[in-house]
Design a protein around this motif. Structure first.
Motif, mmCIF file in Angstrom:
data_model
loop_
_atom_site.group_PDB
_atom_site.id
_atom_site.type_symbol
_atom_site.label_atom_id
_atom_site.label_comp_id
_atom_site.label_asym_id
_atom_site.label_seq_id
_atom_site.Cartn_x
_atom_site.Cartn_y
_atom_site.Cartn_z
ATOM 1 N N ASP A 163 0.921 -1.435 0.040
ATOM 2 C CA ASP A 163 0.020 0.001 0.035
ATOM 3 C C ASP A 163 0.707 1.393 0.108
ATOM 4 O O ASP A 163 0.425 2.215 -0.521
ATOM 5 N N VAL A 164 2.132 1.234 0.743
ATOM 6 C CA VAL A 164 2.945 2.204 0.712
ATOM 7 C C VAL A 164 3.392 2.496 -0.520
ATOM 8 O O VAL A 164 3.615 3.855 -1.146
ATOM 9 N N VAL A 165 3.886 1.641 -0.953
ATOM 10 C CA VAL A 165 4.729 1.412 -2.685
ATOM 11 C C VAL A 165 3.528 2.124 -3.500
ATOM 12 O O VAL A 165 3.882 2.696 -4.410
ATOM 13 N N ALA A 166 2.369 1.756 -3.436
ATOM 14 C CA ALA A 166 1.164 2.128 -4.437
ATOM 15 C C ALA A 166 0.952 3.568 -4.083
ATOM 16 O O ALA A 166 0.737 4.201 -5.193
ATOM 17 N N ALA A 167 1.104 3.821 -2.866
ATOM 18 C CA ALA A 167 0.675 5.492 -2.816
ATOM 19 C C ALA A 167 1.772 6.345 -3.103
ATOM 20 O O ALA A 167 1.666 7.526 -3.480
ATOM 21 N N CYS A 168 3.192 5.988 -2.765
ATOM 22 C CA CYS A 168 4.384 6.788 -3.207
ATOM 23 C C CYS A 168 4.946 6.766 -4.389
ATOM 24 O O CYS A 168 5.601 7.794 -4.928
ATOM 25 N N GLY A 169 5.160 5.470 -4.905
ATOM 26 C CA GLY A 169 5.908 5.232 -6.091
ATOM 27 C C GLY A 169 5.366 6.064 -7.245
ATOM 28 O O GLY A 169 6.334 6.626 -7.956
ATOM 29 N N PRO A 170 4.187 6.304 -7.549
ATOM 30 C CA PRO A 170 3.741 7.111 -8.789
ATOM 31 C C PRO A 170 4.072 8.492 -8.704
ATOM 32 O O PRO A 170 4.435 9.026 -9.751
ATOM 33 N N ASP A 171 4.353 9.163 -7.590
ATOM 34 C CA ASP A 171 4.930 10.656 -7.308
ATOM 35 C C ASP A 171 6.175 10.734 -8.097
ATOM 36 O O ASP A 171 6.569 11.644 -8.585
#
Length: 155
Positions: free
Chosen positions: A123-131
């Motif tokens: 969930d953290v990767v999905a929230a932060c990675g696209p930025d």
């Protein structure tokens, strides 16, 4: 407890996000006269700080499995902005390189999170990675816009 390198990469990711945030701040301050650089850099710096903060609760969950860290794993932040148009172009290139390190590290951590079936980390990767993808696109676009004037026109 089984030792693993995921904690090393989680620490790298947190450190790299913090270095990228500091670097964006340095470039924003050093090129304050360039509003189209200053404001995105300030915004991206805040986002990187938020990424590190979002990742922070995950880190302690893996620390007891941590192995020795390889040499030269932590990236240096930009500490002084260069002067002039060529300095700006070089500063943007340095940001681009650091942002690429952050980007691929999010990808690698995401792969490990999937393998470990760690839903919270996914969930953290999905929230932060696209930025980071958006940051890279802006950096590339800004460098391309600056290159002709900076590289072809004498000061």
């Amino acid at each position: 407890m089984i030792a693993m390198h995921l904690p090393t990469y989680l620490t790298l990711l947190s450190t790299a996000e913090q270095a990228l945030a500091a670097s964006y701040g340095c470039v924003a301050d050093g090129h304050a006269e360039e509003a189209d650089v200053r404001y995105p850099c300030v915004h991206f710096g805040h986002r990187c700080t938020q990424h590190a903060e979002t990742l922070a609760p995950i880190l302690p969950r893996y620390q007891d499995r941590r192995q020795a860290e390889p040499d030269r794993l932590s990236p240096p932040a930009i500490s002084v902005a260069r002067a002039g148009p060529i300095g700006l172009l070089r500063d943007l290139q340095d940001l681009y390189q650091l942002a690429h390190l952050v980007d691929i590290t999010w990808v690698l951590v995401g792969q490990a999170a999937a393998g470990a079936r760690d839903r919270a980390l996914l969930d953290v990767v999905a929230a932060c990675g696209p930025d980071i993808t958006a940051q890279l696109a802006w950096l590339r676009s800004r460098m391309k816009a600056a290159a002709p004037q900076t590289l072809l026109v004498a000061p």
